[in-house]
Motif scaffolding. Structure first.
Motif, short mmCIF file in Angstrom:
data_model
loop_
_atom_site.label_atom_id
_atom_site.label_comp_id
_atom_site.label_asym_id
_atom_site.label_seq_id
_atom_site.Cartn_x
_atom_site.Cartn_y
_atom_site.Cartn_z
N THR A 1 -27.89 14.86 -22.02
CA THR A 1 -26.62 15.08 -22.74
C THR A 1 -25.46 15.13 -21.77
O THR A 1 -24.41 14.52 -22.01
N LEU A 2 -25.64 15.85 -20.67
CA LEU A 2 -24.59 15.93 -19.65
C LEU A 2 -24.22 14.54 -19.13
O LEU A 2 -23.05 14.18 -19.05
N PHE A 3 -25.25 13.74 -18.82
CA PHE A 3 -24.99 12.42 -18.26
C PHE A 3 -24.40 11.46 -19.30
O PHE A 3 -23.55 10.64 -18.97
N ASN A 4 -24.85 11.58 -20.53
CA ASN A 4 -24.30 10.71 -21.58
C ASN A 4 -22.83 11.00 -21.82
O ASN A 4 -22.01 10.07 -21.95
N ILE A 5 -22.46 12.28 -21.89
CA ILE A 5 -21.06 12.64 -22.10
C ILE A 5 -20.21 12.23 -20.91
O ILE A 5 -19.10 11.70 -21.06
N ALA A 6 -20.74 12.48 -19.71
CA ALA A 6 -19.99 12.12 -18.51
C ALA A 6 -19.77 10.61 -18.41
O ALA A 6 -18.69 10.15 -18.04
N THR A 7 -20.79 9.84 -18.78
CA THR A 7 -20.64 8.38 -18.76
C THR A 7 -19.65 7.91 -19.81
O THR A 7 -18.79 7.05 -19.54
N LYS A 8 -19.75 8.47 -21.00
CA LYS A 8 -18.85 8.10 -22.10
C LYS A 8 -17.40 8.39 -21.73
O LYS A 8 -16.50 7.61 -22.04
N ASN A 9 -17.17 9.52 -21.06
CA ASN A 9 -15.81 9.90 -20.67
C ASN A 9 -15.38 9.29 -19.34
O ASN A 9 -14.32 9.61 -18.81
N GLY B 1 -16.33 21.94 -4.42
CA GLY B 1 -16.76 20.61 -3.99
C GLY B 1 -16.53 19.58 -5.07
O GLY B 1 -16.68 19.85 -6.26
N LYS B 2 -16.18 18.38 -4.64
CA LYS B 2 -15.88 17.29 -5.56
C LYS B 2 -17.08 16.94 -6.44
O LYS B 2 -16.92 16.65 -7.63
N TYR B 3 -18.27 16.95 -5.87
CA TYR B 3 -19.45 16.47 -6.59
C TYR B 3 -20.25 17.59 -7.25
O TYR B 3 -21.35 17.36 -7.74
N THR B 4 -19.70 18.81 -7.27
CA THR B 4 -20.41 19.90 -7.92
C THR B 4 -20.35 19.74 -9.43
O THR B 4 -19.40 19.20 -9.99
N THR B 5 -21.38 20.27 -10.10
CA THR B 5 -21.37 20.28 -11.56
C THR B 5 -20.23 21.16 -12.06
O THR B 5 -19.66 20.90 -13.12
N ALA B 6 -19.87 22.17 -11.30
CA ALA B 6 -18.73 23.01 -11.67
C ALA B 6 -17.46 22.17 -11.82
O ALA B 6 -16.70 22.33 -12.79
N ASN B 7 -17.23 21.27 -10.88
CA ASN B 7 -16.03 20.43 -10.96
C ASN B 7 -16.11 19.46 -12.14
O ASN B 7 -15.10 19.17 -12.78
N PHE B 8 -17.33 18.97 -12.43
CA PHE B 8 -17.48 18.12 -13.60
C PHE B 8 -17.09 18.87 -14.87
O PHE B 8 -16.35 18.36 -15.71
N LEU B 9 -17.59 20.09 -15.03
CA LEU B 9 -17.29 20.86 -16.24
C LEU B 9 -15.81 21.20 -16.32
O LEU B 9 -15.23 21.24 -17.41
N LEU B 10 -15.19 21.44 -15.18
CA LEU B 10 -13.74 21.68 -15.17
C LEU B 10 -13.00 20.46 -15.70
O LEU B 10 -12.05 20.58 -16.48
N GLY B 11 -13.45 19.27 -15.29
CA GLY B 11 -12.81 18.04 -15.75
C GLY B 11 -12.98 17.81 -17.25
O GLY B 11 -12.10 17.28 -17.91
N VAL B 12 -14.13 18.23 -17.80
CA VAL B 12 -14.37 18.10 -19.23
C VAL B 12 -13.46 19.06 -20.00
O VAL B 12 -12.86 18.69 -21.01
N ALA B 13 -13.37 20.31 -19.53
CA ALA B 13 -12.61 21.33 -20.25
C ALA B 13 -11.11 21.20 -20.04
O ALA B 13 -10.32 21.38 -20.98
N TYR B 14 -10.70 20.89 -18.81
CA TYR B 14 -9.27 20.83 -18.48
C TYR B 14 -8.97 19.57 -17.65
O TYR B 14 -8.73 19.64 -16.45
N PRO B 15 -8.97 18.41 -18.29
CA PRO B 15 -8.70 17.18 -17.54
C PRO B 15 -7.30 17.16 -16.93
O PRO B 15 -7.04 16.40 -16.00
N GLN B 16 -6.42 18.02 -17.46
CA GLN B 16 -5.04 18.05 -16.95
C GLN B 16 -4.93 18.75 -15.60
O GLN B 16 -3.91 18.63 -14.91
N LEU B 17 -5.98 19.47 -15.19
CA LEU B 17 -5.96 20.14 -13.89
C LEU B 17 -6.41 19.15 -12.81
O LEU B 17 -7.59 19.03 -12.51
N THR B 18 -5.47 18.47 -12.25
CA THR B 18 -5.78 17.40 -11.30
C THR B 18 -5.47 17.75 -9.84
O THR B 18 -5.87 17.04 -8.93
N ASN B 19 -4.74 18.84 -9.63
CA ASN B 19 -4.37 19.25 -8.28
C ASN B 19 -5.45 20.18 -7.74
O ASN B 19 -5.44 21.39 -7.98
N LYS B 20 -6.41 19.60 -7.03
CA LYS B 20 -7.59 20.36 -6.60
C LYS B 20 -7.70 20.38 -5.07
O LYS B 20 -7.37 19.40 -4.41
#
Length: 286
Positions: free
Chosen positions: A264-272, A114-133
């Motif tokens: 911490t999660l929200f601060n990093i996500a907002t910063k990025n 799911g787009k709004y899952t925390t799992a997808n957020f963490l994937l974006g932090v670790a591998y921003p280059q993986l855009t084909n979802k």
């Protein structure tokens, strides 16, 4: 007062809410009209403001914080409980090389729960280059990998315990990645209440969810029939392993450490710029 309540049929949620919805604790004049949905469906219901109380992913909370406030009770945070990125064994070497070199990574198709899952957020932090979802029901991701429909799968919930039996291989544990990156527990999902409800009702709900979790810990077998009914034929040992992973002291009360992990999660996500800035306090009791 009757309130609408949404949570998933997963064992951790049914374990938490069993006492609340089955009259095993004093609900102080509240009753609940319950909706069972997968977390991404609940995320989307929250985006529409459909429910009074609902489970959602912390990623989704960023988009509904103006309308919903987070309870201190009922959340799923912890160590060693994060989503896993997996692939087939025959493709593992090639995929790991692509990820290390960051070459052609955007060509890899990733099945996400799911787009709004925390799992997808963490994937974006670790591998921003993986855009084909491709968004899939979480329980369908393993089969999509085995059928060659996707190159990588992002798995959550009980699939953490079944992927190896199907001949699939872990690429990275994104929970461990988060823990090393932040030093905090990983925030997965929380229980929110609609801000349109009076503050005293919001606080009552927080108190009742806490009592429900405490009852479940004190009487762990009390809700076994209810939990099994919704666990999709899951083996009982796996069912309780699932509960042990996702229900802990943070589920009773976030406390200082739980709030720190979420902030911490929200601060990093907002910063990025993964999520928009949030103008309100996230919490009911603030």
């Amino acid at each position: 007062m009757e309130l609408t309540l949404g949570f998933s049929p997963c064992p951790n949620d049914t374990f938490i809410f069993d006492a609340l919805i089955h009259g095993k604790i004093d609900t102080e004049g509240l009753s609940f009209n319950v909706f069972f949905d997968d977390v991404e469906t609940l995320n989307n219901k929250a985006l529409k403001g459909e429910l009074d109380i609902t489970k959602l992913s912390f990623h989704a909370l960023a988009y509904v914080a103006e309308q919903y406030a987070l309870l201190d009770a009922g959340s799923a945070l912890g160590f060693g409980v994060g989503p896993l990125l997996i692939c087939t064994k025959e493709n593992a070497e090639q995929i790991n090389q692509i990820l290390r070199l960051k070459s052609e990574a955007s060509n890899l198709k990733v099945g996400i729960p799911g787009k709004y899952t925390t799992a997808n957020f963490l994937l974006g932090v670790a591998y921003p280059q993986l855009t084909n979802k491709e968004e899939l029901i979480f329980s369908e991701i393993e089969d999509a990998l085995l059928n060659g429909e996707i190159d990588l799968g992002l798995i959550i919930h009980e699939n953490r315990f079944t992927y190896e039996d199907k001949g699939l291989q872990k690429v990275i544990d994104l929970g461990s990645y988060w823990e090393e990156f932040s030093g905090c527990a990983i925030p997965l999902g929380g229980i929110v209440v609609n801000r349109k409800l009076p503050l005293e009702v919001q606080k009552k709900i927080n108190r009742l969810v806490k009592k429900s979790v405490e009852y479940a810990f004190a009487h762990p077998k009390s809700g076994i029939d209810f939990i099994r009914e919704h666990a999709q034929a899951m083996d009982e040992a796996v069912m309780y392993k699932h509960i042990a992973l996702y229900v802990n002291q943070y589920s009773i009360d976030l406390g200082i450490d739980g709030r720190k992990a979420i902030d911490t999660l929200f601060n990093i996500a907002t910063k990025n710029k993964v999520i928009p800035p949030i103008g309100k306090s996230l919490y009911v009791n603030s």
